[in-house]
Design a protein around this motif. Sequence first.
Motif, PDB file in Angstrom:
ATOM      1  N   THR A 151       0.834  -1.199   0.000  1.00 48.56           N
ATOM      2  CA  THR A 151       0.000   0.000   0.000  1.00 48.56           C
ATOM      3  C   THR A 151       0.869   1.249   0.000  1.00 48.56           C
ATOM      4  O   THR A 151       2.020   1.244   0.420  1.00 48.56           O
ATOM      5  CB  THR A 151      -0.931   0.003   1.220  1.00 48.56           C
ATOM      6  OG1 THR A 151      -0.136  -0.084   2.410  1.00 48.56           O
ATOM      7  CG2 THR A 151      -1.896  -1.161   1.170  1.00 48.56           C
ATOM      8  N   ALA A 185      -3.551   2.091   4.557  1.00 45.57           N
ATOM      9  CA  ALA A 185      -4.916   1.674   4.207  1.00 45.57           C
ATOM     10  C   ALA A 185      -5.312   0.436   5.003  1.00 45.57           C
ATOM     11  O   ALA A 185      -4.552  -0.534   5.080  1.00 45.57           O
ATOM     12  CB  ALA A 185      -5.006   1.392   2.710  1.00 45.57           C
ATOM     13  N   GLU A 221      -4.991   3.039  -0.598  1.00 47.53           N
ATOM     14  CA  GLU A 221      -4.061   2.002  -1.047  1.00 47.53           C
ATOM     15  C   GLU A 221      -3.108   2.499  -2.121  1.00 47.53           C
ATOM     16  O   GLU A 221      -1.964   2.060  -2.204  1.00 47.53           O
ATOM     17  CB  GLU A 221      -4.845   0.787  -1.574  1.00 47.53           C
ATOM     18  CG  GLU A 221      -5.542  -0.014  -0.498  1.00 47.53           C
ATOM     19  CD  GLU A 221      -6.113  -1.307  -1.040  1.00 47.53           C
ATOM     20  OE1 GLU A 221      -6.089  -1.490  -2.273  1.00 47.53           O
ATOM     21  OE2 GLU A 221      -6.574  -2.133  -0.237  1.00 47.53           O
TER      22      GLU A 221
END
Length: 210
Positions: A3, A53, A116
């Motif tokens: 991420t 995220a 993300e």
Amino acid sequence: MSTWTPNGTVYGTLLNFRREWDLWSARMTQDPHKAAPQAPVLYVKTANTFSLAGQDLLLQDGVSEVDIGATLGLVIGQQAQVVGAVLLNDWSVPHTSYYRPPVKFRCRDGFLALPEQVTPGQAQDWAGLQIAVRCNGELVQTLDLRELMRDLPTLLADVGEFMTLQPGDVLMVGTDCLPDGTRPRAKAGDKVEISALGLASVVTTVGAAA
């Protein structure tokens, strides 16, 4: 795929939505400032605030609720050009001063929820973006970037007048308030989602630290 996390400095912008500017305008001429700010008012979200995220936000040190700070972050590339954008949740402890917000209200651990991934593009791609904020599935706020005091190109140009953004930096365009001047709030157990067309959403569950 790992991420995304910022690899530069993240800057926030204060008083950049028309509604909040209008609510504060009467106080801008009072001490100690005596006039409305002429340049963008910026602050820094330190690296300890970055929350990847999917991570929860843990409330600590007696904090029982937090302000939700939905915003768009412009990701900077070479020659201070925008190369992409991200939705962010710029959490803060509820407070009244938006000129010089104390670090203890904005820079707590985990107080910047990240998506993300970055969405590639240029600043003008998001000029009319609308950002939805939902708490436990209920729509609690909609941000319209057409209501910015400084639109995206103007904000970038005005910031560039006094500092040079570096590759990897992120410039948040500001958070908006509700009609009464407050921001939507979340408490332990709440699930907050920030979404907009074409961008990766930011979803965070708020929890209380043991």
